[in-house]
Design a protein around this motif. Structure first.
Motif, short mmCIF file in Angstrom:
data_model
loop_
_atom_site.label_atom_id
_atom_site.label_comp_id
_atom_site.label_asym_id
_atom_site.label_seq_id
_atom_site.Cartn_x
_atom_site.Cartn_y
_atom_site.Cartn_z
N PRO A 106 0.81 -1.23 0.00
CA PRO A 106 0.00 0.00 0.00
C PRO A 106 0.84 1.27 0.00
N PHE A 107 1.97 1.25 0.71
CA PHE A 107 2.82 2.44 0.79
C PHE A 107 3.56 2.67 -0.53
N ILE A 108 3.87 1.59 -1.23
CA ILE A 108 4.50 1.72 -2.54
C ILE A 108 3.53 2.37 -3.53
N ILE A 109 2.26 1.94 -3.46
CA ILE A 109 1.23 2.53 -4.33
C ILE A 109 1.06 4.01 -4.01
N MET A 110 1.02 4.34 -2.72
CA MET A 110 0.94 5.75 -2.32
C MET A 110 2.14 6.53 -2.84
N GLY A 111 3.32 5.91 -2.77
CA GLY A 111 4.54 6.57 -3.23
C GLY A 111 4.49 6.92 -4.69
N ALA A 112 3.82 6.08 -5.50
CA ALA A 112 3.70 6.37 -6.93
C ALA A 112 2.94 7.66 -7.17
N PHE A 113 1.95 7.95 -6.30
CA PHE A 113 1.14 9.16 -6.45
C PHE A 113 1.75 10.35 -5.71
N GLN A 114 2.31 10.10 -4.52
CA GLN A 114 2.84 11.19 -3.70
C GLN A 114 4.23 11.64 -4.13
N VAL A 115 5.04 10.74 -4.64
CA VAL A 115 6.40 11.09 -5.07
C VAL A 115 6.46 10.98 -6.60
N ASN A 116 6.77 9.80 -7.12
CA ASN A 116 6.70 9.54 -8.56
C ASN A 116 6.80 8.04 -8.81
N LYS A 117 6.58 7.63 -10.04
CA LYS A 117 6.56 6.20 -10.37
C LYS A 117 7.94 5.58 -10.27
N THR A 118 8.98 6.35 -10.61
CA THR A 118 10.34 5.82 -10.51
C THR A 118 10.66 5.45 -9.07
N CYS A 127 15.12 5.28 -2.92
CA CYS A 127 13.94 4.47 -2.62
C CYS A 127 13.72 4.47 -1.11
N ALA A 128 12.75 3.69 -0.65
CA ALA A 128 12.43 3.66 0.78
C ALA A 128 12.17 2.22 1.21
N LEU A 129 12.92 1.77 2.20
CA LEU A 129 12.65 0.45 2.78
C LEU A 129 11.63 0.54 3.91
N ASP A 130 11.27 1.76 4.28
CA ASP A 130 10.21 1.97 5.27
C ASP A 130 9.35 3.12 4.76
N GLY A 131 8.10 2.82 4.40
CA GLY A 131 7.25 3.81 3.75
C GLY A 131 6.40 4.65 4.66
N ILE A 132 6.78 4.75 5.95
CA ILE A 132 5.94 5.46 6.90
C ILE A 132 5.82 6.95 6.55
#
Length: 288
Positions: A65-77, A128-133
């Motif tokens: 879920p945090f990876i999916i959020m990251g695609a929208f909040q940060v970018n797809k890369t 990247c992020a190993l912890d998506g908090i």
């Protein structure tokens, strides 16, 4: 070799090192001793302890879920890199036979946090992020009136409260120490010894100070026009003054203070921590 290719290679090496350090922290310290961290890693460890699910699978599932959020909040890369890093961590936990280093609770708390922070920090420097908090906090912060730090704190409080109820207060308290150690290590890895500090100097000898900052220290400066004086005994009296602002690294701060003290021992100096700085004549820093 192009600049972009070189950066990608450095990012990949940093991320791989981060994965290995995180795996070492988890299997060498935290998991065998039922200790926790904060954030997404803490959630994964808590689920592992409560339901005895494979820690590698749990980390991947919880991070999705945090990876999916990251695609929208940060970018797809960022999201793709994070997904690959999380998969790499799961494979690392599954295939690399890390030995258990110690059962001493204090050592586990401190060094488990240090190696976890080192791993997460290197991964962040790799893009990247190993912890998506923080991704969750960024997503939530746009919808409620709390800062990112307050949201992260609230999430971690819930994690440690559940740990205290289910596994005992001592485990939760040691895990808080682990989280604190990890967070401080992450900050150091990201900022390094070149963590920037903003310095403001108010002095009647501002001309000499400006010259020394530029010519001797090699720093760029910004000058604000202000007034000094306004003492209690003669409040009506004031004098125009140049307020000098500059940005230095942590290693340069003592030298700057010594330089100013030689020119004007009565100069008023105050500092402030700068989390991010770029441009101007600042040294180029690693991308993260």
């Amino acid at each position: 070799m192009g600049t972009t290719t070189l950066k990608n290679i450095i990012d990949a090496i940093s991320t791989i090192a981060g994965i290995l350090f995180c795996g070492f922290a988890l299997k060498g310290f935290l998991v065998p001793n039922q200790f926790f961290d904060g954030g997404v890693t803490g959630i994964s460890l808590l689920l592992h302890e409560l339901y005895h699910w494979n820690i590698g699978y749990v980390i991947v599932i919880v991070n999705i879920p945090f990876i999916i959020m990251g695609a929208f909040q940060v970018n797809k890369t960022f999201a793709i890199r994070t997904f690959l890093a999380v998969i790499g961590l799961a494979l690392c936990l599954h295939f690399i036979p890390y030995p258990q280093i110690t059962s001493d609770k204090l050592l586990v708390s401190i060094f488990g946090g240090v190696f976890m922070g080192l791993g997460v920090g290197l991964a962040i420097r790799g893009g990247c992020a190993l912890d998506g908090i923080e991704v969750l906090a960024l997503y939530t912060g746009k919808r409620i009136s709390f800062t990112i730090s307050e949201i992260i704190l609230g999430i971690n409080i819930i994690i440690f409260l559940i740990a205290a109820i289910k596994l005992g207060l001592p485990v939760a308290l040691y895990s808080i120490l682990t989280y604190y150690t990890a967070s401080r290590t992450i900050n150091f890895v990201i900022e390094g010894i070149e963590e920037y500090t903003g310095v403001t100097i108010i002095s009647g000898q501002s001309e000499k100070i400006k010259e020394q900052l530029v010519m001797s220290l090699g720093r760029g400066i910004t000058v604000y026009k202000g007034e000094r004086g306004f003492m209690k005994e003669n409040f009506e009296m004031s004098h125009p003054v140049d307020i000098v602002f500059t940005v230095v690294t942590r290693m340069e701060l003592r030298r700057l203070k010594n330089l100013v003290e030689v020119i004007d021992p009565k100069a008023f100096i105050f500092t402030s921590l700068i989390k991010e700085a770029a441009g101007g004549i600042l040294k180029r820093r690693a991308r993260h």
